[in-house]
Scaffold this active site. Structure first.
Site, mmCIF file in Angstrom:
data_model
loop_
_atom_site.group_PDB
_atom_site.id
_atom_site.type_symbol
_atom_site.label_atom_id
_atom_site.label_comp_id
_atom_site.label_asym_id
_atom_site.label_seq_id
_atom_site.Cartn_x
_atom_site.Cartn_y
_atom_site.Cartn_z
ATOM 1 N N GLU A 52 54.912 67.379 76.112
ATOM 2 C CA GLU A 52 56.108 67.509 76.942
ATOM 3 C C GLU A 52 55.754 67.536 78.432
ATOM 4 O OE1 GLU A 52 56.769 70.533 73.528
ATOM 5 O OE2 GLU A 52 55.109 69.379 74.375
ATOM 6 N N CYS A 88 55.791 75.388 77.568
ATOM 7 C CA CYS A 88 56.455 74.136 77.953
ATOM 8 C C CYS A 88 57.901 74.344 78.383
ATOM 9 C CB CYS A 88 56.412 73.148 76.785
ATOM 10 S SG CYS A 88 54.747 72.571 76.378
ATOM 11 N N ALA A 124 39.542 55.069 45.125
ATOM 12 C CA ALA A 124 39.684 53.635 44.875
ATOM 13 C C ALA A 124 39.246 53.380 43.447
ATOM 14 C CB ALA A 124 38.828 52.829 45.845
ATOM 15 N N SER A 153 29.942 50.410 42.545
ATOM 16 C CA SER A 153 31.322 50.643 42.985
ATOM 17 C C SER A 153 31.697 49.825 44.217
ATOM 18 C CB SER A 153 31.538 52.130 43.286
ATOM 19 O OG SER A 153 30.690 52.552 44.341
ATOM 20 N N THR A 185 28.240 62.135 45.187
ATOM 21 C CA THR A 185 28.571 60.931 45.950
ATOM 22 C C THR A 185 27.497 60.634 46.984
ATOM 23 O OG1 THR A 185 30.945 61.268 45.632
ATOM 24 C CG2 THR A 185 30.286 59.893 47.486
ATOM 25 N N ASP A 235 25.706 57.096 46.617
ATOM 26 C CA ASP A 235 26.120 56.065 47.567
ATOM 27 C C ASP A 235 25.527 56.211 48.962
ATOM 28 O OD1 ASP A 235 27.733 55.109 45.519
ATOM 29 O OD2 ASP A 235 29.503 56.189 46.211
ATOM 30 N N ARG A 275 35.042 53.012 60.938
ATOM 31 C CA ARG A 275 34.406 51.767 61.364
ATOM 32 C C ARG A 275 35.368 50.579 61.425
ATOM 33 N NH1 ARG A 275 31.378 54.049 57.576
ATOM 34 N NH2 ARG A 275 31.809 52.463 55.990
ATOM 35 N N GLU A 297 37.147 62.572 49.666
ATOM 36 C CA GLU A 297 36.693 61.226 49.313
ATOM 37 C C GLU A 297 35.529 61.266 48.337
ATOM 38 O OE1 GLU A 297 36.406 57.851 51.763
ATOM 39 O OE2 GLU A 297 37.498 58.750 53.433
ATOM 40 N N GLY A 345 33.670 61.851 44.408
ATOM 41 C CA GLY A 345 33.833 61.179 43.127
ATOM 42 C C GLY A 345 34.838 61.894 42.239
#
Length: 367
Positions: free
Chosen positions: A46, A78, A147, A161, A189, A193, A200, A286, A288
């Site tokens: 504001e 404010c 996913a 994966s 994970t 991975d 990115r 995120e 497994g």
């Protein structure tokens, strides 16, 4: 208000413990000032919008996504600035859920300012639901992102994966990363991975990174521990190795020791409470299937984003996206309150709200 909401979203992930807020000053149909809150301790949306408008703010309308504050914190209130600038009308999408800050409407009305509440409230609730969760539940809002193939697998039987989802879906996920305070994954994970967990595919900040690792088995060489300005946290049990803890702390990684709910299983409610105390508002899960399922079993997941390929079938043997959810019978299965399927490039995005979390679903209007 639509412009104010778009601006507010630009601040998501960067303002904690403050909420993301956007503000627009309109004079006779023309936008004369627009801004969003950039970070805690920085001027509120504001104030920035009013400064941009200058004298043109007198007699104008201020559209703001959250009720203006009327108390002093890291910045002055404010409401006095709004009154000083001669704003005639304030349109507010959502009242402030924080009892320390939600007296702005009364103060504005007492000063003779016309106030309207509720325009585009549903969209504002989505932006502010993490902030509301921390205020009212003392924990962040957890969103589980997975996913999977069309048959619900997050990897093949050999563990492959990459890539189940499309480039478009991955760019969408990176935008969600940019809007999160932190990403949380499990040690499995990391070991499988070795992910970066950075933003990115789109430009923007990297969220903080949290690894759920009861025994501190995550290698010190893991990419997730790379020092790039983001906060790095290992959530471990009380019985974790002191040597492993020291090795991570030498890298600048914070190690939080938390109780176990069972041998080798972290007490996720304690972790949620600690995250709330550390001012986290939106955390993206995120990991497994074991990590995701464990959070579902603990009834901590507020929303599930399942990015599902409509072209891939991985068959038996591979892990599913909710492996860690243990259900003894159909009658005791986790039930869904709301689901929605929409196209995300060549994939489907399935938004799922568990029944236990329906009162924190922004679509319902209860937040």
């Amino acid at each position: 208000m639509a412009m104010a909401l778009v601006l507010a979203r630009r601040g998501m992930g960067a303002t904690r413990p403050n909420p993301p807020v956007g503000a627009v000053v309109v004079q006779e149909g023309d936008v004369v000032g627009a801004a969003f809150h950039h970070a805690a301790g920085a001027p509120h949306a504001e104030v920035l919008a009013l400064e941009a408008a200058g004298e043109r703010a007198r007699g104008a309308t201020l559209c703001v996504t959250l009720e203006p504050c009327n108390h002093s914190g890291k910045t002055p209130p404010c409401v006095p600035r709004i009154i000083e600038h001669g704003i005639r009308r304030v349109e507010i999408a959502m009242r402030d859920p924080n009892p320390l800050s939600n007296h702005g409407v009364d103060a504005l009305k007492a000063a003779g300012v016309d106030v309207a509440i509720g325009r585009d409230a549903r969209r504002a609730r989505y932006l502010l639901s993490g902030f509301a969760s921390r205020v009212e539940r003392k924990r962040p809002r957890f969103t589980l992102k997975m996913a999977s193939s069309l048959d619900g697998k997050i990897a093949s039987s050999s563990g492959d994966s990459r890539w189940i989802s499309s480039d478009i879906a991955r760019a969408w996920v990176h935008r969600r990363r940019r809007e999160a305070d932190a990403i949380l994954i499990g040690v499995g994970t990391v070991r499988a991975d070795d992910p970066l967990l950075t933003t990115r595919s789109v430009r923007g900040r990297n969220p903080d990174r949290i690894v759920l690792d009861a025994g501190l088995k995550t290698p010190v060489s893991a990419k997730v521990w790379k020092a790039d300005g983001s906060r790095r946290i290992a959530a471990a049990s009380d019985s974790a190795s002191a040597a492993a803890k020291d090795a991570l702390e030498k890298l600048g990684v914070e190690v939080w020791t938390l109780p176990e709910s069972a041998p080798g299983r972290m007490d996720l409610s304690s972790l949620a409470e600690r995250l709330g105390a550390e001012a986290y508002t939106n955390v993206l899960l995120e990991g497994g299937g074991n990590t995701g399922g464990a959070f579902l079993e603990a009834q901590l997941v507020d929303t599930i984003w399942l990015v599902m390929s409509r072209h891939l079938l991985l068959g038996g043997g591979g892990p599913g996206w909710s492996e860690g959810l243990h259900v003894p019978s159909v009658t005791r299965a986790l039930k869904v309150s709301r689901s929605q399927i929409e196209s995300l490039g060549p994939d489907w995005l399935c938004t799922i709200v568990p029944e236990y979390a329906q009162w924190w679903d922004p679509e319902t209007g209860h937040v």
